[in-house]
Design a protein around this motif. Structure first.
Motif, PDB file in Angstrom:
ATOM      1  N   PHE A   1      35.975  34.954   2.908  1.00 40.90           N
ATOM      2  CA  PHE A   1      34.733  36.233   2.219  1.00 40.90           C
ATOM      3  C   PHE A   1      34.587  34.969   1.396  1.00 40.90           C
ATOM      4  O   PHE A   1      33.036  34.091   1.437  1.00 40.90           O
ATOM      5  N   TRP A   2      34.799  34.558  -0.195  1.00 42.12           N
ATOM      6  CA  TRP A   2      34.177  33.180  -0.450  1.00 42.12           C
ATOM      7  C   TRP A   2      35.340  31.978  -0.406  1.00 42.12           C
ATOM      8  O   TRP A   2      36.414  32.568  -1.212  1.00 42.12           O
ATOM      9  N   TRP A   3      34.412  31.749   0.223  1.00 40.79           N
ATOM     10  CA  TRP A   3      35.779  30.161   1.108  1.00 40.79           C
ATOM     11  C   TRP A   3      35.192  29.341  -0.387  1.00 40.79           C
ATOM     12  O   TRP A   3      33.989  29.364  -0.528  1.00 40.79           O
ATOM     13  N   SER A   4      35.999  28.245  -0.637  1.00 41.38           N
ATOM     14  CA  SER A   4      36.036  27.534  -1.806  1.00 41.38           C
ATOM     15  C   SER A   4      35.547  26.280  -1.415  1.00 41.38           C
ATOM     16  O   SER A   4      35.321  25.310  -2.270  1.00 41.38           O
ATOM     17  N   LYS A   5      35.625  26.077  -0.362  1.00 41.87           N
ATOM     18  CA  LYS A   5      34.646  25.184   0.065  1.00 41.87           C
ATOM     19  C   LYS A   5      33.755  24.385  -0.537  1.00 41.87           C
ATOM     20  O   LYS A   5      32.764  24.046  -0.709  1.00 41.87           O
ATOM     21  N   TYR A   6      33.023  26.077  -0.996  1.00 41.05           N
ATOM     22  CA  TYR A   6      31.831  26.001  -1.104  1.00 41.05           C
ATOM     23  C   TYR A   6      31.679  26.343  -2.223  1.00 41.05           C
ATOM     24  O   TYR A   6      32.209  27.622  -2.676  1.00 41.05           O
TER      25      TYR A   6
END
Length: 481
Positions: A189-194
């Motif tokens: 959901f909240w991807w640490s890539k972004y």
């Protein structure tokens, strides 16, 4: 749940400032303006039973209880949220996630919660199994971010949701599981890539459909656990209405002011509903604000609608200013809550009252005192509340009207707080049948009444006036014309 009616406030052990006034509505779920009635006979039957209960309890309990702040929202990066400017956003999120290593509710006592709620006159429960921050209050196998993976893990009651549901079930409550569709801790959901710019998925679902499929499966699997492993469920109460199919985003949703992405955040409700209702026949689905077959009743938040609603609905209000526990919070008086309950029920709805347990697992004594006072009034006047429906003429001034399923009409006069009880009362409309008895529920005795035109005038016992504020409202039963 969303923001309390007052602003964000109460900041992180003094670190957060007060949010601007415009933030007051940013996290609140507005009610849907469209409604689609269920057709499944078991759902219709359960919905009618739920409408008889009238008064429920929603418990917000999670990591946010540790610092005593607003639930989840402080980790969301939207411009209405204020944080300590000396702490970098990513560092702040790490600190918040770290509360999972100190959350240790060693005095957890769900039987006491259920007993207080029962004495308060409540009849259904909604418990937060997971809020937007993604911290699980049940022993999910889909994530390690859970109450059973911290300092409380060795407690025999570490799987707190199970014991909460069991305790309230033993008190004959209808049981509801709150579950947040967004999960800000999930990499799907909240991807640490972004970066995480707002409450929505932080990557383009059209570009990474496989990742969103992972999230759909994750959500499905968690809900399957709740539906199969935690006993009989009556309500699946889904929060986070911005996570929805793109085609359901209409002008009403845009008016919320929340950011809306250009892709669909569809968690596949048909698949979830089919699984949930196979496990729990007749289950009420409350996909909040997403009008359609999975919003079996509507949920206006921190407000009472101005007029009666023809559809099943509940007002979600807080006992204090916040959904979760916040030290030194300001509680509403029992009289104010009773007046809200009367108004909601007269308009055809139910009241879901929010209380936040403390981080140690106890209820704040001030909350308990108020709940018991509400229950004391309901002990005497509950016939005018439970198992009733709205009447065509629901109000005259401060007097509200309900009708029982057997035809008894009730008039409930809301009295000014801390003022002497009057010796006479009048209302217009909802006239008793000529020559019939009009009973004061508080005493169980008939009171004299007269009629002049379209107005009824009652003479009350002088003994009621002896103690100012003793009676938040007086209810009367009669047979209407």
């Amino acid at each position: 749940m969303s923001l309390p009616k007052v602003a964000l406030a109460l900041g992180l052990l003094g670190a957060l400032g007060t949010a601007p006034a415009r933030a007051q509505q940013q996290g609140i779920h507005q009610q849907s303006t469209e409604y689609e009635a269920p057709t499944d006979p078991l759902v219709v039957q359960k919905l009618d039973k739920w409408r008889d209960q009238k008064f429920g309890l929603i418990l917000h309990w999670g990591l946010y209880a540790v610092p005593g702040i607003i639930e989840s929202w402080s980790i969301c990066s939207e411009d209405w949220i204020e944080r300590d400017s000396t702490i970098a956003y990513e560092d702040y999120k790490k600190r918040y996630w770290g509360y999972s290593q100190v959350f240790n509710p060693v005095k957890f006592n769900p039987e006491q919660w259920a007993s207080v709620a029962k004495q308060a006159g409540m009849r259904y429960l909604v418990f937060t199994t997971k809020h937007h921050d993604g911290f699980n209050m049940f022993d999910t196998k889909q994530s390690d971010f859970k109450i059973t993976n911290g300092p409380f893990k060795n407690d025999p009651r570490a799987n707190v949701a199970k014991y909460v549901f069991d305790a309230f079930r033993k008190q004959n409550f209808m049981i509801g599981a709150y579950f947040s569709k967004p999960d800000w801790h999930s990499q799907d959901f909240w991807w640490s890539k972004y970066a995480t710019p707002n409450r929505n998925v932080n990557y383009d679902i059209k570009k990474y459909p496989w990742r969103w499929k992972h999230y759909q499966d994750f959500t499905y699997n968690q809900l399957s656990e709740l539906m199969h492993d935690y006993g009989t469920m009556d309500i699946l109460w889904l929060d986070g209405g911005w996570v929805r199919p793109r085609e359901t985003v209409n002008a009403e949703v845009r008016a919320w002011g929340a950011p809306i992405p250009e892709f669909s955040q569809d968690v596949n409700m048909p698949r979830i509903a089919a699984m949930a209702r196979q496990a729990q026949p007749g289950l009420l689905m409350v996909d909040r604000t997403v009008h359609g077959p999975y919003e079996n009743y509507q949920t206006p938040e921190q407000k009472v609608p101005d007029q009666p609603l023809a559809n099943p609905w509940e007002s979600c209000l807080t006992l204090a200013n916040n959904w979760g526990y916040v030290p030194n919070d300001v509680y509403k008086s029992p009289t104010k809550i009773i007046h809200s309950l009367v108004e909601v029920v007269a308009k055809g709805g139910s009241l879901l009252l929010g209380v936040g347990p403390r981080p140690d697992g106890t209820l704040d004594q001030e909350a308990v005192t108020r709940l018991l006072a509400i229950g004391k009034w309901l002990d005497m006047n509950g016939a005018a509340i439970y198992n009733t429906r709205a009447t065509p003429r629901f109000r005259d001034g401060a007097t509200y009207f309900t009708q029982g399923k057997q035809g008894t009409r009730y008039a409930i006069a809301c009295l000014p707080e801390n003022q002497p009880t009057p010796t006479t009362l009048t209302w217009t409309g909802n006239l008793p049948r000529k020559g019939s008895k009009l009973t004061l529920l508080q005493t169980g005795k008939a009171v004299p009444w007269t009629r002049q035109g379209d107005q009824v005038r009652l003479t009350l016992p002088a003994t009621l006036a002896k103690q100012a504020g003793a009676y938040p409202a007086l209810a009367f039963a009669f047979v209407a014309e």
